[in-house]
Design a protein around this motif. Structure first.
Motif, mmCIF file in Angstrom:
data_model
loop_
_atom_site.group_PDB
_atom_site.id
_atom_site.type_symbol
_atom_site.label_atom_id
_atom_site.label_comp_id
_atom_site.label_asym_id
_atom_site.label_seq_id
_atom_site.Cartn_x
_atom_site.Cartn_y
_atom_site.Cartn_z
ATOM 1 N N THR A 2 1.009 -1.346 -0.121
ATOM 2 C CA THR A 2 0.053 -0.016 0.018
ATOM 3 C C THR A 2 0.943 1.275 -0.005
ATOM 4 O OG1 THR A 2 -0.149 0.067 2.288
ATOM 5 C CG2 THR A 2 -1.880 -1.040 1.071
ATOM 6 N N VAL A 3 2.154 1.185 0.608
ATOM 7 C CA VAL A 3 3.103 2.208 0.705
ATOM 8 C C VAL A 3 3.370 2.622 -0.667
ATOM 9 C CG1 VAL A 3 5.122 3.115 1.711
ATOM 10 C CG2 VAL A 3 3.662 2.027 3.010
ATOM 11 N N LEU A 4 3.740 1.620 -1.475
ATOM 12 C CA LEU A 4 4.299 1.734 -2.883
ATOM 13 C C LEU A 4 2.964 2.411 -3.815
ATOM 14 C CD1 LEU A 4 6.424 1.406 -5.069
ATOM 15 C CD2 LEU A 4 5.355 -0.918 -5.408
ATOM 16 N N SER A 5 1.730 1.859 -3.510
ATOM 17 C CA SER A 5 0.617 2.510 -4.513
ATOM 18 C C SER A 5 0.588 3.885 -4.060
ATOM 19 C CB SER A 5 -0.591 1.582 -4.169
ATOM 20 O OG SER A 5 -1.212 1.484 -2.829
ATOM 21 N N GLN A 6 0.619 4.246 -2.745
ATOM 22 C CA GLN A 6 0.205 5.694 -2.336
ATOM 23 C C GLN A 6 1.419 6.457 -2.634
ATOM 24 O OE1 GLN A 6 0.147 5.345 1.813
ATOM 25 N NE2 GLN A 6 -2.144 4.947 1.967
ATOM 26 N N LEU A 7 2.615 6.128 -2.873
ATOM 27 C CA LEU A 7 4.004 6.873 -3.552
ATOM 28 C C LEU A 7 3.566 7.089 -4.940
ATOM 29 C CD1 LEU A 7 6.524 8.083 -3.192
ATOM 30 C CD2 LEU A 7 7.470 5.820 -3.373
ATOM 31 N N VAL A 8 3.267 5.883 -5.584
ATOM 32 C CA VAL A 8 2.917 6.150 -7.152
ATOM 33 C C VAL A 8 1.862 7.279 -7.500
ATOM 34 C CG1 VAL A 8 2.227 4.948 -8.937
ATOM 35 C CG2 VAL A 8 3.683 3.969 -7.672
ATOM 36 N N LEU A 15 2.479 15.148 -11.264
ATOM 37 C CA LEU A 15 2.959 15.070 -12.419
ATOM 38 C C LEU A 15 1.932 15.788 -13.492
ATOM 39 C CD1 LEU A 15 5.317 12.093 -13.052
ATOM 40 C CD2 LEU A 15 6.100 14.578 -12.639
ATOM 41 N N VAL A 16 0.817 15.203 -13.359
ATOM 42 C CA VAL A 16 -0.455 15.514 -14.391
ATOM 43 C C VAL A 16 -0.619 17.052 -14.174
ATOM 44 C CG1 VAL A 16 -2.814 15.093 -14.805
ATOM 45 C CG2 VAL A 16 -1.210 13.299 -14.424
ATOM 46 N N PRO A 17 -0.727 17.750 -12.982
ATOM 47 C CA PRO A 17 -1.166 19.165 -13.170
ATOM 48 C C PRO A 17 0.101 19.847 -13.659
ATOM 49 C CG PRO A 17 -1.720 18.436 -10.899
ATOM 50 C CD PRO A 17 -1.128 17.051 -11.590
ATOM 51 N N GLY A 18 1.228 19.259 -13.339
ATOM 52 C CA GLY A 18 2.502 20.102 -13.665
ATOM 53 C C GLY A 18 2.828 19.909 -15.270
#
Length: 50
Positions: A2-8, A15-18
Motif C-alpha cells: 500500500t505504501v508503494l501504491s500511495q507513493l505512485v 506530474l499531471v497538473p505540472g
C-alpha cells in the motif's frame, strides 16, 4: 504494497497538473514573437493601414 501504491499515486498526482500547466504556459508564450515581442495572431487592418 500500500505504501508503494500511495507513493505512485502521489508522484502521478503531482506530474499531471505540472504537465498541464506546462502545456498552458507554452500555448500562452507562443502567442508572442520572440524577436520583437509583437503578437503573432493575425490582426485585421485598421482604418489607418488602408
Amino acid at each position: 504494497m500500500t505504501v508503494l501504491s500511495q507513493l505512485v499515486s502521489l508522484v502521478f498526482g503531482g506530474l499531471v497538473p505540472g504537465f498541464l500547466l506546462g502545456l498552458l504556459a507554452f500555448r500562452v508564450k507562443s502567442r508572442w514573437c520572440p524577436r520583437c515581442g509583437e503578437s503573432t495572431l493575425a490582426m485585421p487592418p485598421t482604418e489607418r493601414d488602408r
